[in-house]
Design a protein around this motif. Structure first.
Motif, mmCIF file in Angstrom:
data_model
loop_
_atom_site.group_PDB
_atom_site.id
_atom_site.type_symbol
_atom_site.label_atom_id
_atom_site.label_comp_id
_atom_site.label_asym_id
_atom_site.label_seq_id
_atom_site.Cartn_x
_atom_site.Cartn_y
_atom_site.Cartn_z
ATOM 1 N N ILE A 184 0.803 -1.001 -0.111
ATOM 2 C CA ILE A 184 -0.176 -0.438 0.032
ATOM 3 C C ILE A 184 1.219 1.157 0.086
ATOM 4 O O ILE A 184 0.880 2.289 -0.790
ATOM 5 C CB ILE A 184 -1.010 -0.272 1.620
ATOM 6 N N ALA A 185 1.679 1.095 0.355
ATOM 7 C CA ALA A 185 2.858 2.337 0.327
ATOM 8 C C ALA A 185 3.629 2.521 -0.589
ATOM 9 O O ALA A 185 3.621 3.800 -1.316
ATOM 10 C CB ALA A 185 4.249 2.229 1.966
ATOM 11 N N LYS A 186 4.016 1.568 -1.590
ATOM 12 C CA LYS A 186 4.844 1.641 -2.054
ATOM 13 C C LYS A 186 3.326 2.004 -3.434
ATOM 14 O O LYS A 186 3.808 3.303 -4.113
ATOM 15 C CB LYS A 186 4.444 0.448 -2.554
ATOM 16 N N ALA A 187 2.444 1.546 -3.485
ATOM 17 C CA ALA A 187 1.332 1.794 -4.490
ATOM 18 C C ALA A 187 1.206 3.258 -4.641
ATOM 19 O O ALA A 187 0.745 3.888 -5.399
ATOM 20 C CB ALA A 187 0.227 1.469 -4.331
ATOM 21 N N ASN A 188 0.788 4.203 -2.961
ATOM 22 C CA ASN A 188 0.921 5.129 -2.993
ATOM 23 C C ASN A 188 1.753 6.564 -2.866
ATOM 24 O O ASN A 188 1.355 7.537 -2.454
ATOM 25 C CB ASN A 188 -0.077 5.666 -1.586
ATOM 26 N N ASP A 189 2.817 5.664 -2.846
ATOM 27 C CA ASP A 189 4.060 6.468 -2.790
ATOM 28 C C ASP A 189 4.307 7.327 -1.224
ATOM 29 O O ASP A 189 4.294 7.894 -0.994
ATOM 30 C CB ASP A 189 4.305 7.898 -3.754
ATOM 31 N N TRP A 190 3.838 6.511 -0.336
ATOM 32 C CA TRP A 190 3.711 7.034 1.475
ATOM 33 C C TRP A 190 5.257 6.009 1.821
ATOM 34 O O TRP A 190 6.452 5.589 1.247
ATOM 35 C CB TRP A 190 2.682 6.498 2.106
ATOM 36 N N HIS A 191 5.694 7.485 2.559
ATOM 37 C CA HIS A 191 7.291 7.162 3.689
ATOM 38 C C HIS A 191 6.119 5.545 4.913
ATOM 39 O O HIS A 191 4.893 6.192 5.814
ATOM 40 C CB HIS A 191 7.443 8.297 4.635
ATOM 41 N N LEU A 192 6.291 4.430 4.581
ATOM 42 C CA LEU A 192 6.527 3.792 5.636
ATOM 43 C C LEU A 192 6.999 3.394 6.744
ATOM 44 O O LEU A 192 8.172 3.735 6.873
ATOM 45 C CB LEU A 192 6.389 2.002 4.935
ATOM 46 N N ILE A 193 6.688 3.884 8.218
ATOM 47 C CA ILE A 193 6.474 3.409 9.303
ATOM 48 C C ILE A 193 6.187 2.173 10.388
ATOM 49 O O ILE A 193 5.381 2.244 10.110
ATOM 50 C CB ILE A 193 7.381 5.093 10.030
ATOM 51 N N ILE A 194 7.112 1.766 10.525
ATOM 52 C CA ILE A 194 6.163 0.536 11.014
ATOM 53 C C ILE A 194 7.300 0.362 12.377
ATOM 54 O O ILE A 194 7.944 0.692 13.400
ATOM 55 C CB ILE A 194 6.990 -1.119 11.045
ATOM 56 N N ILE A 195 6.252 0.017 13.995
ATOM 57 C CA ILE A 195 6.277 0.087 14.884
ATOM 58 C C ILE A 195 5.653 -1.735 15.048
ATOM 59 O O ILE A 195 4.689 -1.898 15.208
ATOM 60 C CB ILE A 195 5.358 0.782 15.814
ATOM 61 N N ASP A 196 6.382 -2.095 16.059
ATOM 62 C CA ASP A 196 5.920 -3.573 16.467
ATOM 63 C C ASP A 196 5.656 -3.657 17.859
ATOM 64 O O ASP A 196 6.596 -3.252 18.760
ATOM 65 C CB ASP A 196 7.447 -3.998 15.979
#
Length: 376
Positions: A37-49
Motif C-alpha cells: 500500500i505504501a509503495k502504491a501510494n508513494d507513502w513513507h512507511l514507518i513500522i512499529i512492532d
C-alpha cells in the motif's frame, strides 16, 4: 478475505479517515500488505512492532526541565516540568513530514504486547497523541494483530485482548491466506521457481498446522526460497541432511521431506508457452493433461504464459490474432470459473494482451459465453 481483497479494503478505510485493523495469522503477509500500500501510494512507511516495545518506551522517558514563571509577588521564580522524550519512530514521522512526504504508520502486533504498552499504542492510534506528542493530521494509521481465541481462533497465540470500547474504534478486516494470490506475488518478487511449483502442486501446505511441530506459513516459504537458492548454488557442498533439517526448521519435518523429495524428483512440469504456441493444435494427451491439472498449477501456467506474451505480442507482425486465438483455445480447456478469473486479470494486468484480445472475436465470445455459464 485474501491479500488483494484485504488490500483494497484497507485503502477504502484509510480514505475515510478511519483506522483499519487487519486480523491475520503470523506470517500471512500483513507487513507485506502494508509495504504494498505504501509503495502504491508513494507513502513513507514507518513500522512499529508492539511486541518489541517495553512499558514507557513509545511514550518516551520522562525528563525534568526548569523554566521561569511570575510568582504571586510578581517576582520571577523557577519551576520544574516533566517533559517526555520522543521515540525514534515518532521522530522519523516528523522528519518525513518535514520533507514533504506522506506517512503510513503501521502498528503491528498490538495484541502481543504488555497491557501497559497496548494502552500507550491505543493513545497513539485512537487519540493520535501520547505524552504531549501529536501525530500530524496527514499521517494515516494501519493496525494489525494476530487472531485471539476470544474470537474463535484455533491458534493459541499469547495475546492481550482489547476491551469492547477499544474494539469498536477500528474497522476489522480478517485476512486469510490464498494460494493463488500467493503464487502471483511469489512470481513477481522472485521466489525460487521450485518453491512456486511446490505450492502450486500442494496448495494446502501454504498455511498449515503441523501437530507437535512447526507451523508452515507463507512467510516460511520466503525463507525456504532463500535457503534453496543457497543450497542449489553450493553445488553439493551442503549435505542433503543439513538442507532437510533447515527446511524442517521452517515448515516442520513432514513438509520438509515432501519438499526435498519434490525438488529431487522429476515432477511433471507446468504447461509452458512453447507447448501452447509452437504447436498447430492440441492433441488428446495435452487436453487430458490440462483436465488433470489442479487449479493452482493451471493458474500459475497461465500467469507465466501471459507474462511472456505481454512482452513479445507486438514483435511478430501478423501473428497477434493467431496468438490470441491460441491463448483462448488453451483457456477454454480450463474450468469455467478459473477461465473467467484469468480473463479478468488479462484486462487488469496485461494491457498489451488485452488490447489485442479486444480485436479478436474469440476473446469477446468466450467472455460472454463464460459469463452466461457462470450465471446459469
Amino acid at each position: 478475505m485474501n491479500f488483494i481483497e484485504t488490500l483494497k479494503s484497507v485503502e477504502l478505510v484509510l480514505a475515510t479517515g478511519e483506522v483499519p485493523l487487519i486480523v491475520g495469522e503470523s506470517g500471512i503477509g500483513k507487513t507485506a500488505l502494508a509495504r504494498e500500500i505504501a509503495k502504491a501510494n508513494d507513502w513513507h512507511l514507518i513500522i512499529i512492532d508492539g511486541n518489541l516495545l517495553k512499558e514507557g518506551e513509545i511514550g518516551g522517558l520522562p525528563t525534568v526541565e526548569v523554566y521561569t514563571a511570575v510568582g504571586d509577588n510578581g517576582q520571577l521564580i523557577e519551576k520544574k516540568t516533566t517533559v517526555y522524550a520522543v521515540h525514534t519512530k515518532l521522530r522519523e514521522i516528523d522528519r518525513a513530514i518535514n520533507n514533504g512526504q506522506s506517512v503510513l504508520l503501521f502498528i503491528d502486533e498490538i495484541n502481543r504486547c504488555e497491557h501497559t504498552v497496548q494502552q500507550e499504542l491505543m493513545n497513539l492510534i485512537l487519540n493520535r497523541e501520547i505524552n504531549g506528542y501529536k501525530l500530524h493530521e496527514t499521517v494515516k494509521i494501519l493496525a494489525a494483530m494476530n487472531p485471539s481465541q476470544k474470537y474463535g481462533s484455533e491458534f493459541d497465540y499469547q495475546v492481550v485482548d482489547m476491551d469492547a470500547a477499544q474494539e469498536n474504534r477500528f474497522v476489522w478486516l480478517n485476512m486469510e491466506s490464498d494460494p493463488v494470490q500467493w503464487l502471483r506475488w511469489a512470481s513477481e518478487v522472485g521466489i525460487e521457481q521450485k518453491v512456486i511449483e511446490f505450492i502450486s502442486t500442494f496448495p494446502e501446505y501454504l498455511n498449515v498446522i503441523n501437530e507437535d511441530d512447526i507451523r508452515a506459513t507463507p512467510r516460511s516459504y520466503e525463507r525456504i526460497s532463500k535457503t534453496y537458492k543457497v543450497y542449489k548454488e553450493s553445488e553439493g557442498n551442503i549435505p542433503r541432511h543439513v538442507f532437510v533439517n533447515v527446511i524442517g526448521g521452517n515448515v516442520g519435518k513432514v513438509i520438509a521431506q515432501e519438499f526435498v523429495s519434490f525438488v529431487e524428483a522429476n515432477h511433471s512440469l507446468l504447461i509452458s508457452y512453447d507447448e501452447v504456441f509452437l504447436t498447430e493444435a492440441f492433441d488428446e494427451a495435452f487436453i487430458e493433461r490440462v483436465k488433470n491439472e489442479s487449479h493452482t498449477r493451471l493458474y500459475l501456467a497461465a500467469t507465466n504464459i501471459l507474462k511472456r506474451l505481454e512482452d513479445i505480442i507486438y514483435q511478430e507482425e501478423g501473428e497477434v490474432s493467431k496468438s490470441i486465438e491460441k491463448l483462448m483455445a488453451l483457456l477454454k480447456l480450463y474450468p469455467v470459473d478459473l477461465m473467467m478469473g484469468i480473463m479478468k486479470e488479462i484486462k487488469k494486468d496485461y494491457p498489451k494482451v488485452y488490447k489485442s484480445a479486444l480485436e479478436c472475436d474469440c476473446f469477446l465470445d468466450a467472455y460472454f459465453e463464460t459469463y452466461e455459464t457462470i450465471r446459469g
